[in-house]
Scaffold this motif. Structure first.
Motif, PDB file in Angstrom:
ATOM      1  N   PRO A 101     -15.692 -15.462  14.979  1.00 21.70           N
ATOM      2  CA  PRO A 101     -16.372 -16.718  14.623  1.00 21.70           C
ATOM      3  C   PRO A 101     -15.421 -17.919  14.593  1.00 21.70           C
ATOM      4  CG  PRO A 101     -16.803 -15.000  12.980  1.00 21.70           C
ATOM      5  CD  PRO A 101     -15.867 -14.415  13.979  1.00 21.70           C
ATOM      6  N   GLN A 102     -14.153 -17.684  14.204  1.00 19.73           N
ATOM      7  CA  GLN A 102     -13.219 -18.818  14.140  1.00 19.73           C
ATOM      8  C   GLN A 102     -12.905 -19.403  15.522  1.00 19.73           C
ATOM      9  OE1 GLN A 102      -9.933 -17.469  11.768  1.00 19.73           O
ATOM     10  NE2 GLN A 102     -11.298 -17.378  10.006  1.00 19.73           N
ATOM     11  N   LEU A 103     -13.021 -18.551  16.554  1.00 20.18           N
ATOM     12  CA  LEU A 103     -12.757 -19.046  17.910  1.00 20.18           C
ATOM     13  C   LEU A 103     -13.801 -20.086  18.316  1.00 20.18           C
ATOM     14  CD1 LEU A 103     -11.672 -15.883  19.946  1.00 20.18           C
ATOM     15  CD2 LEU A 103     -10.311 -17.923  19.474  1.00 20.18           C
ATOM     16  N   LYS A 104     -14.992 -19.945  17.724  1.00 17.63           N
ATOM     17  CA  LYS A 104     -16.094 -20.841  18.127  1.00 17.63           C
ATOM     18  C   LYS A 104     -15.766 -22.314  17.880  1.00 17.63           C
ATOM     19  CE  LYS A 104     -19.554 -17.280  17.611  1.00 17.63           C
ATOM     20  NZ  LYS A 104     -20.575 -16.673  16.804  1.00 17.63           N
ATOM     21  N   PHE A 105     -14.902 -22.575  16.938  1.00 14.03           N
ATOM     22  CA  PHE A 105     -14.507 -23.946  16.620  1.00 14.03           C
ATOM     23  C   PHE A 105     -13.781 -24.618  17.793  1.00 14.03           C
ATOM     24  CE2 PHE A 105     -11.184 -26.795  14.857  1.00 14.03           C
ATOM     25  CZ  PHE A 105     -11.992 -27.688  14.162  1.00 14.03           C
ATOM     26  N   TRP A 106     -13.063 -23.807  18.581  1.00  9.20           N
ATOM     27  CA  TRP A 106     -12.169 -24.358  19.605  1.00  9.20           C
ATOM     28  C   TRP A 106     -12.763 -24.387  21.015  1.00  9.20           C
ATOM     29  CZ3 TRP A 106      -8.171 -26.927  17.847  1.00  9.20           C
ATOM     30  CH2 TRP A 106      -7.612 -26.575  16.611  1.00  9.20           C
ATOM     31  N   PHE A 107     -14.008 -23.892  21.157  1.00  9.73           N
ATOM     32  CA  PHE A 107     -14.604 -23.824  22.499  1.00  9.73           C
ATOM     33  C   PHE A 107     -16.036 -24.329  22.454  1.00  9.73           C
ATOM     34  CE2 PHE A 107     -11.245 -20.751  22.135  1.00  9.73           C
ATOM     35  CZ  PHE A 107     -10.542 -20.896  23.312  1.00  9.73           C
ATOM     36  N   LYS A 108     -16.519 -24.825  23.617  1.00  6.10           N
ATOM     37  CA  LYS A 108     -17.929 -25.228  23.667  1.00  6.10           C
ATOM     38  C   LYS A 108     -18.776 -23.962  23.611  1.00  6.10           C
ATOM     39  CE  LYS A 108     -17.704 -29.776  25.175  1.00  6.10           C
ATOM     40  NZ  LYS A 108     -18.198 -30.945  25.811  1.00  6.10           N
ATOM     41  N   ASN A 109     -19.919 -24.069  22.958  1.00  5.16           N
ATOM     42  CA  ASN A 109     -20.790 -22.904  22.815  1.00  5.16           C
ATOM     43  C   ASN A 109     -21.117 -22.244  24.139  1.00  5.16           C
ATOM     44  OD1 ASN A 109     -21.140 -22.428  20.178  1.00  5.16           O
ATOM     45  ND2 ASN A 109     -22.807 -23.941  19.942  1.00  5.16           N
TER      46      ASN A 109
END
Ligand SMILES: C[S@@+](CC[C@H](N)C(=O)[O-])C[C@H]1O[C@@H](n2cnc3c(N)ncnc32)[C@H](O)[C@@H]1O
Length: 418
Positions: A143-151
């Protein structure tokens, strides 16, 4: 207090370049080592970026001048693999180490020859599988990776790494190269500013303008690998592994020369190598705990206060920091303690030359002359400076010089002889 004095930096007297050469002794004093306008991204240097990477044309000159043919080279801080790739291109046997596992993957990929046909076959299979993912794809996205990439980037990034693992499962060289191509792709589509020493997420207005395309990026990176892998000599082997400079697994005098650029400071107060690598490593399957265990080996991470070897320049800088910020003081002592252990190991494993490329750093508004400190530490153990060059930098950002990093304008190239 006027702003100018708040921003003032305590400066130690800087080391002056040494120019002392015997007749006919090879040296680089008459060459402009800044290499402005030179292409530095030839061959597989362009395969994957690394933060604070060394300048390839500089390494080329150093090898040609200081490492005779048939002699070998060690880079114990191999980072993005720039020194090892140059050594490979110049047909010098080489070995490398770093405590950052991303660095090991990249450095191996940049120095390992693979036939183009094999590469092409694997690429087609990877794309085929990635574009038709099985709904049971195993990897759960952190889930933390989601912050750094577009959905909308996330599912295909995930499918790509699954496909790579399936296709290259039984071929370690292919696996490593595709992981590197993948990791470079992840970096390309990450929502961060480029060329900064710390990760910073794109602001709203920049986010709106950024439209990353994962497939396009992957194909672009693959093409670099495919077209340029033929520049590597066939059969070249580099011995690259996770290695801590404080305790190297080599016999005494295993290498003719060392060429390296050490970190200028500890991980917290200098360039964020692990911040730079964290997202890529997580996509590659490294757990947070694994990453943190590697990070604990970083120079200065032990935070033990120890007595330091003699260096007038270091003493002055430390005194100034001690008065300003005791935590910074402890961190700096720890860093230079570990750095000295590293220099002792370098002396042990080398026969002839140790070449260090380094710049100054700032902590608590205090300058540390890393070149002078290196010369002092080596002098204490009987390793002497034979040549000293400086080169102008167009832009090299380092931490703690105001705003987001600031920069240094000069780099020292110190050539020592055992
Ligand atoms: C300036 S970078 C090297 C850059 C490299 N020359 C390149 O071209 O990319 C310094 C490297 O030292 C590594 N490092 C830090 N502490 C280390 C240690 N104890 N042993 C080995 N490597 C370490 C960092 O992970 C980082 O990759």
């Amino acid at each position: 207090m006027p702003i100018s004095s708040v921003r003032e930096i305590f400066e130690v007297e800087e080391i002056q370049p040494l120019r002392k050469v015997q007749i006919n002794e090879p040296n680089l004093y008459d060459i402009d080592l800044s290499f402005n306008g030179y292409d530095s991204q030839y061959s597989l240097h362009a395969l994957h970026p690394y933060v604070a990477a060394i300048n390839p044309p500089l390494v080329k000159k150093l090898i040609e001048t200081y490492v005779p043919k048939h002699e070998n080279i060690l880079d114990p801080f191999c980072g993005g693999g720039g020194v090892l790739l140059e050594a490979t291109l110049h047909k010098r046997e080489n070995a490398g180490g770093d405590i950052n596992p991303l660095s090991i993957i990249l450095s191996k990929a940049k120095t390992t020859y693979i036939e183009q046909q094999k590469l092409q076959k694997a690429f087609i299979a990877v794309i085929e599988i990635a574009q038709n993912p099985i709904s049971t794809d195993k990897t759960k996205i952190n889930p933390q990776l989601k912050f750094w990439f577009k959905n909308d980037s996330l599912p295909f990034i995930n499918s790509l790494i699954n496909a790579i693992n399936i296709v290259t499962e039984h071929d370690i060289k292919l696996n490593n190269l595709f992981k590197t191509i993948f990791s470079a792709t992840v970096r390309d589509v990450m929502l961060t500013y480029r060329g900064e020493v710390r990760l910073r997420k794109l602001r709203e207005e920049d986010l709106n303008k950024f439209n990353p395309d994962v497939l396009r990026s992957f194909v672009k990176r693959y093409k670099i690998a495919y077209e340029r892998i033929i520049t590597l000599p066939q059969g070249a082997v580099s011995d690259i592994a996770v290695r801590d400079i404080k305790k190297l697994d080599f016999e005494n005098e295993s290498f003719h020369s060392i060429i390296c650029s050490p970190p200028y400071a500890d991980d917290k107060n200098g360039v964020g190598y692990f911040q730079f690598s964290k997202n890529m490593l997580e996509w590659l399957g490294f757990t947070k705990e694994e990453i943190s265990n590697h990070k604990k080996l970083f120079l200065g991470a032990t935070k033990k206060i120890n007595c330091l070897p003699e260096s007038e320049s270091l003493r002055k800088s430390l005194e100034n920091v001690e008065n300003r910020n005791y935590n910074h003081y402890k961190e700096a002592v720890s860093f230079y303690h570990d750095y000295n252990l590293g220099l002792i190991e370098m002396k042990r494993v080398v026969k002839k030359n140790i070449i260090i490329v380094i710049g100054n750093r700032v902590l608590s508004r205090t300058q540390f002359d890393n070149a002078q400190i290196t010369v002092d530490f080596f002098k204490n153990i009987g390793v002497k400076l034979i040549h000293h060059y400086t080169r102008k930098l167009r832009k090299k950002r380092i931490a703690n010089m105001g705003g987001d990093g600031g920069g240094i304008a000069k780099e020292h190239i110190l050539v020592f002889e055992k």
